[in-house]
Design a protein around this motif. Structure first.
Motif, short mmCIF file in Angstrom:
data_model
loop_
_atom_site.label_atom_id
_atom_site.label_comp_id
_atom_site.label_asym_id
_atom_site.label_seq_id
_atom_site.Cartn_x
_atom_site.Cartn_y
_atom_site.Cartn_z
N CYS A 26 5.04 43.64 8.17
CA CYS A 26 6.04 42.67 8.62
C CYS A 26 6.38 41.69 7.50
CB CYS A 26 5.53 41.91 9.85
SG CYS A 26 5.43 42.91 11.34
N GLY A 30 9.99 41.00 5.60
CA GLY A 30 10.52 39.65 5.43
C GLY A 30 10.87 39.34 3.99
N GLN A 35 15.72 40.23 8.81
CA GLN A 35 15.61 39.19 9.84
C GLN A 35 14.72 39.75 10.95
OE1 GLN A 35 17.03 36.17 9.31
NE2 GLN A 35 17.60 37.08 7.35
N GLU A 36 13.77 38.94 11.41
CA GLU A 36 12.82 39.40 12.43
C GLU A 36 13.11 38.74 13.77
OE1 GLU A 36 7.98 39.75 13.05
OE2 GLU A 36 8.78 38.34 11.59
N ARG A 37 13.08 39.56 14.81
CA ARG A 37 13.21 39.09 16.19
C ARG A 37 12.01 39.65 16.94
NH1 ARG A 37 17.65 41.86 17.74
NH2 ARG A 37 16.75 43.00 19.46
N ILE A 38 11.34 38.84 17.72
CA ILE A 38 10.15 39.28 18.43
C ILE A 38 10.41 39.25 19.94
CG2 ILE A 38 7.71 38.83 18.89
CD1 ILE A 38 7.62 37.45 16.13
N HIS A 43 8.41 43.89 17.23
CA HIS A 43 8.97 43.12 16.13
C HIS A 43 10.17 43.92 15.62
CE1 HIS A 43 5.54 40.24 15.48
NE2 HIS A 43 5.05 41.09 16.37
N PHE A 45 13.43 44.34 13.25
CA PHE A 45 13.92 43.90 11.96
C PHE A 45 15.31 44.46 11.70
CE2 PHE A 45 9.36 43.65 11.67
CZ PHE A 45 9.14 42.48 10.96
N ARG A 47 18.87 43.92 8.86
CA ARG A 47 19.31 43.38 7.57
C ARG A 47 20.75 43.78 7.35
NH1 ARG A 47 16.88 44.30 1.44
NH2 ARG A 47 18.88 43.92 0.46
N ASN A 55 11.91 48.89 14.45
CA ASN A 55 11.19 48.34 15.60
C ASN A 55 9.72 48.68 15.41
OD1 ASN A 55 10.25 47.52 18.07
ND2 ASN A 55 11.57 48.85 19.27
#
Length: 86
Positions: A26, A30, A35-38, A43, A45, A47, A55
């Motif tokens: 992870c 980054g 960009q990370e969304r949880i 998680h 990601f 871009r 995922n």
């Protein structure tokens, strides 16, 4: 060679897909400007300029081998991190 460059090379070598720590993977994404969304333990990601969505879910502290393979595919396809990761 720094920590993330070594991790990138380890992923590209492909011999240890079942031995990549989830948190480190992870962090590498980054550093590659994803960009990370949880959502729960997922998680997700994204871009700009990368069509695929990554995922990731942890499994006993490690990344799942098929997900490491997906990340390797993105590293190669989009030539991510070739210049500088650390």
């Amino acid at each position: 060679m720094g920590k993330y460059s070594k991790l990138r090379e380890k992923i590209l070598a492909g011999g240890a897909d079942d031995n990549v720590h989830f948190v480190e993977l992870c962090q590498l994404l980054g550093r590659l400007r994803f960009q990370e969304r949880i959502k729960g333990d997922h998680h997700i990601f994204t871009r700009d300029g990368v069509d695929e969505i990554v995922n990731l879910q942890p499994k006993r502290g490690k990344a799942k081998p098929y997900q490491v393979k997906q990340v390797r595919h993105l590293l190669v396809k989009y030539r991510l991190g070739e210049a500088h990761v650390d």
